[in-house]
Each structure stands twice: as structure tokens, then as C-alpha cells.
Design a protein around this motif. Structure first.
Motif, short mmCIF file in Angstrom:
data_model
loop_
_atom_site.label_atom_id
_atom_site.label_comp_id
_atom_site.label_asym_id
_atom_site.label_seq_id
_atom_site.Cartn_x
_atom_site.Cartn_y
_atom_site.Cartn_z
N PRO A 21 0.72 -1.31 0.12
CA PRO A 21 -0.30 -0.05 -0.04
C PRO A 21 0.82 1.41 0.14
N ALA A 24 6.72 0.37 -0.37
CA ALA A 24 8.02 0.32 0.59
C ALA A 24 9.08 -0.46 -0.27
N ARG A 56 -0.93 6.19 -4.74
CA ARG A 56 -1.27 7.29 -4.01
C ARG A 56 -0.15 8.06 -3.48
N MET A 57 0.80 7.56 -3.45
CA MET A 57 2.32 8.16 -3.01
C MET A 57 3.26 7.72 -3.95
N ALA A 62 11.65 2.54 3.39
CA ALA A 62 12.36 1.28 3.65
C ALA A 62 10.86 0.51 4.05
N ASP A 63 11.26 -0.84 4.04
CA ASP A 63 10.07 -1.67 4.42
C ASP A 63 10.42 -1.98 5.88
N ILE A 64 9.80 -1.34 7.10
CA ILE A 64 9.76 -1.09 8.14
C ILE A 64 9.85 -2.62 8.94
N LEU A 76 19.53 -0.75 0.74
CA LEU A 76 18.94 0.62 0.31
C LEU A 76 20.04 1.69 -0.01
N LEU A 99 8.71 9.59 1.66
CA LEU A 99 9.09 9.62 3.07
C LEU A 99 10.27 8.82 3.38
N GLY A 100 11.24 8.78 4.25
CA GLY A 100 12.37 8.07 4.57
C GLY A 100 13.17 7.72 3.43
N GLY A 101 13.14 6.30 2.89
CA GLY A 101 14.06 5.94 2.10
C GLY A 101 13.53 6.63 0.71
N GLU A 124 12.20 9.14 9.91
CA GLU A 124 12.92 8.08 10.61
C GLU A 124 13.05 8.39 12.31
N GLY A 132 18.97 6.22 7.19
CA GLY A 132 20.19 5.40 7.01
C GLY A 132 20.53 5.15 5.73
N PHE A 256 23.10 4.29 12.76
CA PHE A 256 21.68 3.78 12.24
C PHE A 256 21.54 2.28 12.85
N PHE A 272 3.92 2.19 16.30
CA PHE A 272 3.63 2.61 14.80
C PHE A 272 2.74 1.57 14.43
N PHE A 273 2.96 -0.01 14.41
CA PHE A 273 2.27 -1.02 13.85
C PHE A 273 1.00 -1.25 14.80
#
Ligand code: T1G
Length: 683
Positions: A21, A24, A56-57, A62-64, A76, A99-101, A124, A132, A256, A272-273
Motif C-alpha cells: 500500500p 515500501a 497514491r504516494m 524502507a520496509d519497516i 537501500l 518519506l524516509g528511503g 525516521e 540510514g 543507524f 507504529f504497527f
């Protein structure tokens, strides 16, 4: 379906990311993208590359979910280095949030274009790590130190417009033209001999104010106290100004790895999750569709009613707000407008949005006006008799399919539902004050509440920007029931020799924004107190009888100056000592460690009982309640995750050590079993 596809557009290779979604950068994505870049490097017919995404983005980074396991190549950073080393121009097309990566890969490209609504950032730090994949070293080289520091250390994204102003984005392009414009841009750049490369752009780093780091630390010190990641973020950017790029990158990687394997990041990733998992109801799948809600009724225009109404007005719903007296209705409406205008002054709403929101409000004195509302929420006095009377009236007034909700903080939703002919359409929607600000919403499911009504409540919560947690029916649901367990011990400690300031300081030191007695003073000691029937039976009653009703009265457990700053109160402490002397307890010195254990371990135990009884679906839900509704410091993950981290055997041992002083605390069998087996609440 491949998550990365390539397409040739003449001399331009278009690499498209499509990994719902949030796009990532999973291992599969990194592998496929690295292969595409390698092809571009060896194919002479390709003179430029465009990187873009579907959905949509652009990317949530990165895939957390891959964190905590050994890094898988290409990492990455390695992928971004490969992009940067490509001897052909690379244009990235940001079709939305990056965002992030997702932002770091953009920094590895030569050119960046974005749609107007794109939000670009490095969040991050919010999950206890730092960028990182080169972010701390490339971003200051592209936008300068002063602009890079807040982006990296607060984790807040910037708009596409701001990104363009600071040089993070080269062009802003309409969404429908983005792909073609990116290809044209790439083709245009293909003819150039030189292209900007972030890692080797050292010119911008030179012109910065050497005091910027210490100034930033001083300005943000209080907010960043006790947090590992922000300090490392600042240090990494500082090193970017001192070290050659490769050495700076090595330090970023070192920081990191240290952070991602630390307790604070594990806790923040759990939060977060857990917040997202809380939005799912076991047994109510996506096939259960929410009911249509267009018009909302709110009964009560007081602090809670007005705040609740604002949530829906802001989200675009029409709201009918009912009060009994015109002056109360006018006062409530005026306070809502004042709150909106304060938000507009902070730039978070425009004047037009304020007028539009207030224009959707219909303040009335007659409950009959609720007849065509799809949902009605009552925020009337917290007395069961009043709630039952209101729901009896609503049942007669509202259309048959209307959902009826109570904002009760403690009371039995089943008993309220039983006053209607539609118990399957009754539930609790427990907002937290100030209701237009606090993110938490406890969705209290009655025994009869239907799956459709529950699904509707969770969908509404998302639409009004709340973090919803489902609770079963018990006194105080999840949050207030555990708060009660803590307050019982706080009150008991006063009878054993502790004073409010010491008890509060222990929780402030743990990371809470305030302690139990500060909270009591803020809320007001006279909640539920009746001057006509008071009997000096408790410390709180005596303080109220002395006019010490809390911060609003200039004094409660503490004295308050005109600046509302608190100082220990000799008057209040004298009342406490008098009650303590009469309580039969011998006065003793109580250590901060005992206070922390006596306040927090019974909360964990109450959480375990809540799980045992099925009042909460999962331990992460309990953590979500306490982080979002009561200020539990998120970098320790919430009460259940924190207990897992320190060890449930330690929690059990503490409860047993203090058992004689906590006769009303009955240890959960679930806690005992998990402590014995070395288990965790959070799996
Ligand atoms: N990795 C894995 N899953 C993610 C994810 C991520 N980065 N972001 C979101 N998800 C899942 C989420 O759990 C949910 O799953 C679903 O996607 C929709 O999310 C090297 C190390 C992007 C603004 O910290 O802020 O890059 O519940 O409900 O409201 O330097 O997700 O459906 O099963 O939040 O539209 C840095 C985290 C990563 C951004 C979208 N990036 N994500 O919000 O959807 S570390 C972040 C968000 C990194 C590099 C570093 C938001 C969002 P499920 P959602 P949303």
C-alpha cells in the motif's frame, strides 16, 4: 505482479515502482530496481532514466517490517549509490508523499520533480532511528544545514512548494502531466555533460552558522530529552559538515545500526504497527461495509460536546448540536469558533475553512432536530439515570437506522443500550479531552452492538483523524480502568509518607508529561464533589472544602502562581499528613523505585486482567490507548510493551514484593503464566 517494471520511451528508460500500500522499498523492490539501473548502465541506447511510482504516494520508505533482521543486499544505501553512480541523468517523479528511503532515493537522483500535494521528508526519527540511506549526509549538501536539521530531527515533512524553495525539488508539475514531463526533463538533461550529484555537492555545506547545532539543541532540548535518535540525528548532520562524504556515511551507518537494534526504536516501531493493528476488529473483515454517515448529532455543547462536534465539522460533516439553555448553547458555539480561530492563527486552517466548518453547525435547543441524523453522540452529565433518559428519548426521536453513541468514560454501555429498541445500534464513543485535539477514541462495543455499527465507528474514526481502539464493557473500559489502578496506589502512597511532588516527579522522570496529582489539579478536584453532601472523608474532599479545587482555583494538591506554575503546597501537605497520621500507617521514607513499581506494575496487571477478560483484543491495543490517550512515553512502547521489555518475571516479583501494601491488587493469571514461561504480552 512485478513490483518494479521498466518501459523504454525512446532514449529514456522509465522505471516504475508499484508495491501497495505504500511502495515500501522491500528486498524484492530493491533487487528489481537495482537490476533496472544496471541495465540502464550497460545499454547505450538508454541516455537517461526516470524513476516513478504508481498509487497514491511515491513511497513510505524502507520496509519497516524488515528491520530487526540482518540487512539483505542490495541494501537501500547500495541501491541509491548505484543510481548516483549511473553515468546518465536520472530524474525522479514524486507523484505524492515521499518519506524516509523514498526521500533518500530522490536525493540520489540528479533531478527531482514533484506534484503540488507531495509531502517530502525523513520521519525516521519518529521510529527511533535516523535516515540510514544517506539522508543525513546528502540532504544538508542539497538544502543546507539550517533547512536540513529540522527535517531530519523533527521528522516532519515539507510541502512540495517548500521543497522547491530550498532546492530539494527542481520543478512542480501537475499530476496528470508528471510522467510525460519527467520523460521530457530526462531527455532534455541527456544532452548535458555535467549533472548535479548530492553527495559531491559540498558547496552548500560551507555557508552555515557554526552555532546552528548548539542553538538547535538548546531550542529542542526539552522535547528531545531522554531520546536516543534525535541526538544521533544532530550528531550525524554535524559530522556531515566536518567529514568527507564517505566517512560521514560510515558514521551514519554506525549510528543507524546502533539505533535500529535499540530498545527505543523497537518500542516506537511497536507503537507504529500497534496503532494500525488496533484499527482492525477480530471477526469483522473488510466485507463488513460501514453504514453511510452524513449528518451527526451531538448532545451537549460543553467542553466535551463542543470538542466532539469540532472533529466532525472539520472533517466536513453537518452537525446538529443540542443544548438545554440558549446561553450554554451560545457559549459552546463561541468557544468552538474561538478554538478554530486559534488554529487559523497558527496557519493550520484558513479563515475560509473556519467559516465553512462553522457553517456546517446547526445549534438547537430541541432534540427533535436530531430526527434525521445518521449518528447521535451524547456528551451529557456522567450519571446513568441521565444517560438512560436521554437514550430513551433518542430512541423515539431518531430514524430507525440511526446509530446512538454515548461518550461515557466509565458507565455500562449495555445498560444504556437496554433503554432503546435498537441495542445493536448502540455503542460507546469515548473521546478524550480536549476532544478536538486528543487522537485516541475508545470504541466501546456493547454485547449487542452489530459488526456493521462497529465497522462504521472505526471508519468514522479514521475519517476524523482519530486512533480508534475497541474496548469491551467494564468500569472505565481500557484506559480509565488502568488509570484507576494507578491512582489507587498514588493515593495509598500519600497515606504511607509520600507527598504529591515526589510521586509526580517519579512519573515525570519516567517520561510522562505530568504526574497523577498534577493531572488531578488540572482536571479539577471537584469532579463529582457535592458541597451540599461533602463529609471531609477524603483528602480530596477536605481540599475542596478548603476551596482548593485545583489549578483553576489557584490551588489543589499544589499552589499555582499567576503563570499557572505549580509549587508544593504546605496547606495541602498538612491535610495529607493529617490523613496519613490517622490512617494507621507508620510514616516511612519511600524510595522512588518503590513509587515507580507501585504506580506502574498494578497498571500492567490491570492490563493483563483486561486481556484475560477479553475487554481488549490485544496487548498492542492497550499500548495504543495509553500512548495516545494518557501520555505514556512512546519510546518505551506503552505499558504492556514496557513490561515485556523489562521482563514479566520482574513485574510479577514486584507485585509480590509489595503485595502486603496492595491488598486490593489481584495478580492476573495471564501475567503469572507468561512470567513463568518467559512469554511476552506482545508476542
Ligand atoms: N514499511 C512497512 N509497512 C508500512 C510502512 C513502511 N515504511 N509504512 C506504512 N506501512 C504499512 C502500515 O503498517 C499499514 O499496514 C499500511 O502500510 C498503510 O499504512 C533507510 C530506514 C506512508 C504516511 O517512517 O508514515 O525509510 O495496517 O495506514 O495513513 O533511511 O504509513 O494496512 O497492514 O499508515 O496512508 C521511514 C511510515 C521508514 C513512514 C501512509 N518511513 N509510514 O499513511 O497509511 S524507515 C516512515 C507512514 C526508512 C531509510 C529508513 C504512513 C504513510 P496495514 P497507513 P496512511
Amino acid at each position: 505482479m512485478s513490483k518494479v517494471t521498466t518501459q523504454r520511451e525512446g532514449n529514456v528508460l522509465v522505471v516504475t515502482l508499484d508495491n501497495p500500500p505504500v511502495n515500501a522499498f522491500s528486498t524484492e523492490v530493491r533487487n528489481a530496481m537495482a537490476a533496472a539501473i544496471a541495465d540502464a548502465a550497460t545499454d547505450d541506447a538508454i541516455e537517461a532514466v526516470v524513476i516513478r511510482a504508481e498509487g497514491r504516494m511515491f513511497s513510505g520508505g524502507a520496509d519497516i517490517t524488515e528491520f530487526g533482521s540482518a540487512p539483505v543486499h542490495p541494501t537501500l544505501p547500495e541501491l541509491i549509490d548505484a543510481i548516483e553512480d549511473l553515468p546518465k541523468p536520472v530524474v525522479i517523479a514524486l507523484n505524492g508523499t515521499a518519506l524516509g528511503g523514498g526521500c533518500e532515493i530522490a536525493l540520489g537522483c540528479n533531478y527531482r520533480i514533484a506534484v503540488p500535494g507531495a509531502k517530502i521528508g525523513l520521519p525516521e526519527v519518529k521510529i527511533g532511528i535516523l535516515p540510514g540511506a544517506g539522508g543525513t549526509q546528502r540532504l544538508p549538501r542539497v538544502v543546507g544545514v539550517e533547512e536540513a536539521l529540522p527535517i531530519i530531527v523533527t521528522g516532519n515533512p515539507v510541502s512540495a512548494q517548500k521543497a522547491q524553495e530550498i532546492g530539494l525539488v527542481d520543478r512542480i508539475v501537475a499530476p496528470e502531466a508528471l510522467r510525460d514531463e519527467a520523460i521530457a526533463f530526462a531527455r532534455e538533461m541527456a544532452g548535458r555533460a555535467e549533472h548535479p550529484v548530492s553527495s559531491r555537492r559540498t558547496d552548500r555545506i560551507g555557508d552555515y552558522d557554526a552555532n546552528v547545532f548548539n542553538t538547535f539543541r538548546a531550542e529542542h532540548g526539552r522535547r528531545l530529552k531522554g531520546l536516543d535518535a534525535p541526538a544521533k540525528c544532530i550528531e550525524a548532520v554535524e559530522l556531515a559538515t566536518r567529514l568527507p562524504y564517505d566517512e560521514g556515511i560510515a558514521k551514519e551507518r554506525e549510528f543507524f545500526m546502533e539505533l535500529v537494534n535499540g530498545d527505543q526504536s523497537r518500542a516506537l516501531r511497536h507503537v507504529f504497527f500497534a496503532e494500525r493493528q488496533a484499527g482492525k476488529i477480530d471477526g469483522v473483515g473488510k466485507d463488513v461495509l460501514p453504514l453511510p454517515i452524513r449528518k451527526v448529532g451531538v448532545i451537549g455543547a460543553g467542553t466535551m460536546g463542543g470538542g466532539i462536534a469540532m472533529n466532525f465539522l472539520t472533517a466536513g460533516y453537518d452537525v446538529v448540536m443540542v443544548e438545554r439553555q440558549q446561553d450554554a448553547l451560545d457559549r459552546g458555539t463561541a468557544i468552538m469558533r474561538k478554538n478554530y480561530e486559534a488554529t487559523a492563527r497558527k496557519g493550520r486552517m484558513t479563515a475560509e475553512q473556519v467559516e465553512a466548518a462553522m457553517g456546517r453547525l446547526t445549534p438547537v435547543l430541541d432534540m427533535a432536530a436530531l430526527a434525521d441524523c445518521d449518528l447521535v453522540i451524547e456528551a451529557v452529565f456522567e450519571l446513568m439515570a441521565i444517560k438512560k433518559d436521554v437514550f430513551g428519548q433518542l430512541d423515539a426521536i431518531c430514524k430507525p437506522e440511526a446509530i446512538l453513541a454515548s461518550n461515557t468514560s466509565y458507565l455500562d454501555v449495555n445498560a444504556i443500550a437496554a433503554c432503546t429498541s435498537r441495542p445493536e445500534q448502540v455503542l460507546g464513543l469515548h473521546f478524550f479531552s480536549p476532544a478536538n485535539i486528543m487522537r485516541l477514541l475508545e470504541v466501546v462495543r456493547g454485547d449487542a452492538t452489530s459488526p456493521e455499527v462497529l465497522a462504521t465507528a472505526m471508519d468514522l474514526a479514521r475519517k476524523i483523524g482519530k486512533v480508534a481502539v475497541v474496548s469491551g464493557v467494564c468500569h472505565g473500559f481500557i484506559g480509565n480502568r488502568m488509570l484507576g489502578a494507578r491512582q489507587d496506589q498514588a493515593n495509598a502512597l500519600l497515606m504511607e509518607g509520600a507527598l504529591p511532588a515526589q510521586v509526580d516527579q517519579v512519573l515525570l522522570g519516567f517520561g510522562f508529561p505530568m504526574g497523577p496529582f498534577q493531572m488531578a489539579d488540572l482536571a479539577g478536584l471537584d469532579i463529582g464533589w457535592d458541597p451540599d453532601t461533602t463529609s471531609s472523608a477524603t483528602v480530596r474532599e477536605v481540599l475542596c472544602e478548603q476551596g482548593r479545587r485545583g489549578q483553576k482555583a489557584g490551588g489543589g494538591f499544589y499552589d499555582y502562581g499567576a503563570d499557572r506554575q505549580r509549587t508544593p503546597s504546605e496547606a495541602a501537605n498538612a491535610v495529607i499528613r493529617d490523613f496519613a497520621a490517622r490512617s494507621g500507617n507508620e510514616k516511612r521514607e519511600i524510595t522512588d523505585d518503590e513509587i515507580r513499581e507501585r504506580l506502574l506494575y498494578p497498571m500492567v496487571n490491570e492490563g493483563a486482567l483486561i486481556l484475560e477478560e477479553g475487554v481488549a483484543q490485544r496487548a498492542g491495543d492497550i499500548d495504543t490507548v495509553w500512548v495516545n490517550g494518557y501520555g505514556w512515553p512512546p519510546h518505551t512502547g506503552g505499558p504492556m510493551f514496557w513490561a515485556d521489555t523489562i521482563g514479566l518475571d520482574k513485574v510479577l516479583a514486584g507485585l509480590e514484593r509489595h503485595a502486603a501494601r496492595m491488598p486490593d491488587v489481584h495478580v492476573s493469571q495471564l501475567l503469572r503464566d507468561k512470567a513463568a514461561s518467559g512469554g511476552r504480552f506482545n508476542g
